[in-house]
Structure formats: structure tokens, C-alpha cells
Write a protein that holds these residues in place. Structure first.
Motif, PDB file in Angstrom:
ATOM      1  N   ARG A 216      35.627  36.631   7.112  1.00  0.00           N
ATOM      2  CA  ARG A 216      36.011  37.483   5.987  1.00  0.00           C
ATOM      3  C   ARG A 216      37.252  36.921   5.308  1.00  0.00           C
ATOM      4  O   ARG A 216      38.283  36.672   5.956  1.00  0.00           O
ATOM      5  CB  ARG A 216      36.276  38.903   6.475  1.00  0.00           C
ATOM      6  CG  ARG A 216      35.069  39.565   7.127  1.00  0.00           C
ATOM      7  CD  ARG A 216      35.411  40.984   7.538  1.00  0.00           C
ATOM      8  NE  ARG A 216      35.795  41.792   6.391  1.00  0.00           N
ATOM      9  CZ  ARG A 216      36.489  42.922   6.479  1.00  0.00           C
ATOM     10  NH1 ARG A 216      36.908  43.338   7.665  1.00  0.00           N
ATOM     11  NH2 ARG A 216      36.794  43.600   5.398  1.00  0.00           N
ATOM     12  N   VAL A 218      39.208  38.382   3.351  1.00  0.00           N
ATOM     13  CA  VAL A 218      40.314  39.342   3.244  1.00  0.00           C
ATOM     14  C   VAL A 218      41.009  39.561   4.587  1.00  0.00           C
ATOM     15  O   VAL A 218      42.016  40.273   4.650  1.00  0.00           O
ATOM     16  CB  VAL A 218      39.814  40.702   2.693  1.00  0.00           C
ATOM     17  CG1 VAL A 218      39.331  40.544   1.256  1.00  0.00           C
ATOM     18  CG2 VAL A 218      38.704  41.269   3.576  1.00  0.00           C
ATOM     19  N   SER A 219      40.472  38.965   5.659  1.00  0.00           N
ATOM     20  CA  SER A 219      41.108  39.125   6.976  1.00  0.00           C
ATOM     21  C   SER A 219      42.495  38.495   6.971  1.00  0.00           C
ATOM     22  O   SER A 219      42.708  37.426   6.397  1.00  0.00           O
ATOM     23  CB  SER A 219      40.252  38.480   8.063  1.00  0.00           C
ATOM     24  OG  SER A 219      38.982  39.093   8.131  1.00  0.00           O
ATOM     25  N   THR A 220      43.427  39.160   7.626  1.00  0.00           N
ATOM     26  CA  THR A 220      44.802  38.658   7.677  1.00  0.00           C
ATOM     27  C   THR A 220      44.973  37.718   8.856  1.00  0.00           C
ATOM     28  O   THR A 220      44.586  38.024   9.977  1.00  0.00           O
ATOM     29  CB  THR A 220      45.797  39.830   7.805  1.00  0.00           C
ATOM     30  OG1 THR A 220      45.625  40.700   6.691  1.00  0.00           O
ATOM     31  CG2 THR A 220      47.222  39.309   7.828  1.00  0.00           C
ATOM     32  N   ARG A 225      48.946  36.513   5.749  1.00  0.00           N
ATOM     33  CA  ARG A 225      48.262  36.405   4.463  1.00  0.00           C
ATOM     34  C   ARG A 225      46.760  36.498   4.690  1.00  0.00           C
ATOM     35  O   ARG A 225      46.253  36.145   5.759  1.00  0.00           O
ATOM     36  CB  ARG A 225      48.551  35.055   3.795  1.00  0.00           C
ATOM     37  CG  ARG A 225      49.981  34.826   3.409  1.00  0.00           C
ATOM     38  CD  ARG A 225      50.096  33.495   2.656  1.00  0.00           C
ATOM     39  NE  ARG A 225      49.570  32.385   3.429  1.00  0.00           N
ATOM     40  CZ  ARG A 225      50.278  31.690   4.305  1.00  0.00           C
ATOM     41  NH1 ARG A 225      51.545  32.005   4.539  1.00  0.00           N
ATOM     42  NH2 ARG A 225      49.739  30.678   4.964  1.00  0.00           N
ATOM     43  N   PRO A 226      46.016  36.954   3.652  1.00  0.00           N
ATOM     44  CA  PRO A 226      44.551  36.895   3.758  1.00  0.00           C
ATOM     45  C   PRO A 226      44.102  35.450   3.948  1.00  0.00           C
ATOM     46  O   PRO A 226      44.608  34.538   3.269  1.00  0.00           O
ATOM     47  CB  PRO A 226      44.079  37.461   2.411  1.00  0.00           C
ATOM     48  CG  PRO A 226      45.204  38.307   1.932  1.00  0.00           C
ATOM     49  CD  PRO A 226      46.450  37.633   2.409  1.00  0.00           C
ATOM     50  N   THR A 299      39.753  35.881  -2.420  1.00  0.00           N
ATOM     51  CA  THR A 299      39.597  36.904  -1.383  1.00  0.00           C
ATOM     52  C   THR A 299      38.205  37.526  -1.417  1.00  0.00           C
ATOM     53  O   THR A 299      37.978  38.573  -0.827  1.00  0.00           O
ATOM     54  CB  THR A 299      40.658  38.009  -1.557  1.00  0.00           C
ATOM     55  OG1 THR A 299      40.610  38.516  -2.899  1.00  0.00           O
ATOM     56  CG2 THR A 299      42.053  37.474  -1.268  1.00  0.00           C
TER      57      THR A 299
END
Length: 365
Positions: A216, A218-220, A225-226, A299
Motif C-alpha cells: 500500500r 499510503v502505508s507509513t 512518511r507514506p 500515494t
């Protein structure tokens, strides 16, 4: 790695194997019609398949040197490319020994002399390259479960030393196997252009593998940070570097305007190849670059996938532009042979890449 992902991978591998078999049979049939086009078509397919795994090795060694959260989600897919790289290179070794009727275009890979540029020395170097690729693949795979940070590796020297060895190896390989297709032509920047293109293709391939397996954007990551931001920025940096060095090489040769140097570009801007430079400029840079400037695309799984597919296909076209014009005019049946071999080789690459990615995901989980 869950059961659903493994079943999906096995399904893709099965489709790829059948596609490779059918396309291979078509290519075998066309071989009887245009045997003289086989050598150049085979050479193009081998080096088109060689580029993304070589790029995976470049970025694997970079991460082994510097670390960084950007490799999260991509490490198994980078290592999968590294694992199949030596075997793809072995497919190139028979090329100098193809019988004359398979290469009517008379594309020498080595001079008839017995010195450095002679065939015996070139074959010796080719086997040395194979040993280096197998050695680097083994060295990075040994720490597959501990390479999230350079400090965790048992052999921290593999990254920096491997990068130095790989750069010199690919520089010599480019001179032996690609620049030699244009006798008398040489550019000190050619190998760098070729290597940066491989880096773009390798990162795009690993990114597609990661996204297809559920990574993903958008995962941090560990840096807060993504992950998609890092993936997009890294791909943009690689793309900018490739465009810069490729244009710089063209600009220097254009400004010099020497017949011995401009011949290479002249062969690649005439006839059916005249459309290739603008096509590469548009789909290899002008369209993906502004997309990679957008945080929304970086993202987004769909946005990153579209960009990765675009630049990966563009690098395949760039490899065709490097190799195929050296053969002169190809017949319609010759183009069909190139297409059939490309589909067969691409499907076989997908099959082996997915299988190795499954293995590496187990080792790194």
C-alpha cells in the motif's frame, strides 16, 4: 505471504507459461520463413529481459549501502530480479556462435583479431561477467532475511564493493555486446545511459510486483512518511537521471557533428525509427514526470502502477531502439518474429520472476 497471494501468483505463472509456449511455437514457425532475422531478434529479446533484473541488482546494492525505508515492500521483488539475472545472462552466451544463416545482417560482436577485441577474449569476458552476476546474486541473497538495514548484514561490504564491481562490469559489457553492433562507433557516456535505463526498468518492475502483491502506497514506513512518496520520488530521480545523461550524450555528439559519431543517431532517426525519439520523450518522460510530481499519484496504487508500466514499456522500446536499427531493414515477417520472441521471452520472464518473488517473500517475511 498469505495463501490468497500465493494462489494468485501461481495463477499468473500458469498463464505466463502457456503464453510463452504458444508464442515460442509461433516464433519457431516464423524462424523457417525468415531465419536471417533470428539473431538480431533474439539479441534484442535477451537484452530487453536483462535490463529490469540488472536494475533490481543496482537498487539492491544501493539499499545494502545506504538503507532507507523505501525498500519496505519492495525488497522481495528486487531480490527476485537479482536471482534471475545470471540465468538471463547465460541466454546471451550462444549469440556469437549462431550459424551465419541465422544472421544475414552480419552484426559482428568481436573483431577477427586475437587481441582484446577478438572473439576468444570476448567469450572469456562473457564468462567472467556470468561469474560476477552469480556471485553478486549469491552475496545479496544470503542476507535476504536481514537486509532491512545495512547494519544487520553479515557482509556490510557487499553493497559498496558490489556497486563498484557492477558498474565496471556493465561498462565493459555494454562495449562488448551493444556498442560493437556499430563498428567504429564509441561513446564514453553510452554505458552510463544504458545503466540508468536499467535502474529505471528495475525499480518499475519491483514496484509493479509490490503493488500487485498488496503493498500500500499510503502505508507509513519507519521514517514516518507514506511509502508511496519514497517510491515515487526514487523513480522520479532515476527517470530524471536517465533523461539527463541520454540527452547530454546526444547534445555533445550533435555539437561535435563528426561523421564517425553522428552515424549512430543517423541510423536511429531514419525510416520507421524516426518516430521513436518523440515517442520515448513523451511516454518515457513528459507524461510520467508530472505524474510523479503529484503527491496524489504517488500515494495511489493505481497512479504508481500506471507510471511504472509506462516507464517499463518505454525502456523496452529504448532497448529496441539501441539494438534493432543496427540490422537495417526488417521485413514484415521479421517484425512478426521479433514480436513473437518478445512475447515468449516476456512471458517466461514473468513466470520465473513471480516464482522467485514468492520464494523471496517467504525468506524476508
Amino acid at each position: 505471504m498469505n495463501l490468497s497471494d500465493e494462489l494468485d501468483s501461481l495463477h499468473v505463472e500458469r498463464i505466463a507459461r502457456w503464453t510463452a509456449a504458444v508464442a515460442g511455437l509461433v516464433a519457431f514457425g516464423l524462424l523457417w520463413i525468415v531465419p536471417g532475422d533470428f539473431s538480431i531478434a533474439y539479441r534484442f529479446v535477451v537484452f530487453a529481459g536483462f535490463a529490469p533484473p540488472a536494475g533490481c541488482l543496482i537498487f539492491t546494492l544501493i539499499h545494502r549501502t545506504t538503507g532507507g525505508q523505501w525498500a519496505s515492500g519492495l525488497r522481495p521483488f528486487l531480490l527476485a530480479g537479482v536471482s534471475i539475472l545470471p540465468w538471463i545472462w547465460l541466454l546471451a552466451l550462444p549469440i556469437p556462435f549462431f550459424p551465419p544463416f541465422l544472421g544475414r545482417h552480419a552484426l559482428p560482436l568481436a573483431s577477427p583479431t586475437h587481441g582484446y577485441e577478438g572473439l576468444p577474449m570476448m567469450v572469456v569476458r562473457a564468462w567472467i561477467y556470468a561469474a560476477i552476476f552469480f556471485g553478486l546474486s549469491w552475496a545479496v541473497s544470503r542476507d535476504a532475511g536481514r537486509d532491512s538495514s545495512p547494519s544487520e548484514n553479515h557482509r556490510p561490504w557487499v553493497g559498496p564493493v558490489g556497486l563498484l564491481v557492477l558498474v565496471f562490469t556493465l561498462t565493459l559489457l555494454a562495449d562488448d555486446w551493444i556498442e560493437s553492433l556499430e563498428p567504429g562507433w564509441h561513446s564514453t557516456g553510452f554505458a552510463l545511459v544504458w545503466m540508468t535505463g536499467q535502474a529505471v526498468a528495475g525499480l518499475a518492475l519491483a514496484l509493479l510486483g509490490g503493488l500487485a502483491s498488496g503493498a500500500r502506497a499510503v502505508s507509513t514506513g519507519s521514517a514516518g512518511r507514506p511509502l508511496g512518496i519514497d517510491w515515487g520520488n526514487l523513480l522520479m530521480a532515476a527517470l530524471l537521471t536517465w533523461c539527463y545523461v541520454a540527452f547530454a550524450q546526444f547534445l555533445i555528439i550533435w555539437a561535435g557533428n563528426l561523421p564517425a559519431e553522428i552515424s549512430w543517431f543517423k541510423h536511429r532517426t531514419e525510416g520507421p525509427w524516426s518516430w521513436m525519439p518523440p515517442l520515448l520523450a513523451v511516454f518515457g518522460f513528459l507524461v510520467p514526470f508530472p505524474m510523479l510530481l503529484s503527491r496524489r499519484y504517488k500515494t495511489s496504487v493505481g497512479g504508481l502502477a500506471v507510471v511504472a508500466i509506462m516507464v517499463l514499456l518505454s525502456q523496452g522500446l529504448y532497448t529496441a531502439w539501441l539494438i534493432l536499427p543496427a540490422a537495417g531493414h526488417l521485413s514484415r515477417a521479421g517484425w512478426l518474429l521479433v514480436s513473437a520472441l518478445l512475447v515468449a521471452g516476456g512471458a517466461a520472464l514473468v513466470d520465473r520472476y513471480c516464482a522467485m518473488a514468492r520464494r523471496m517473500r517467504r525468506l524476508t517475511s
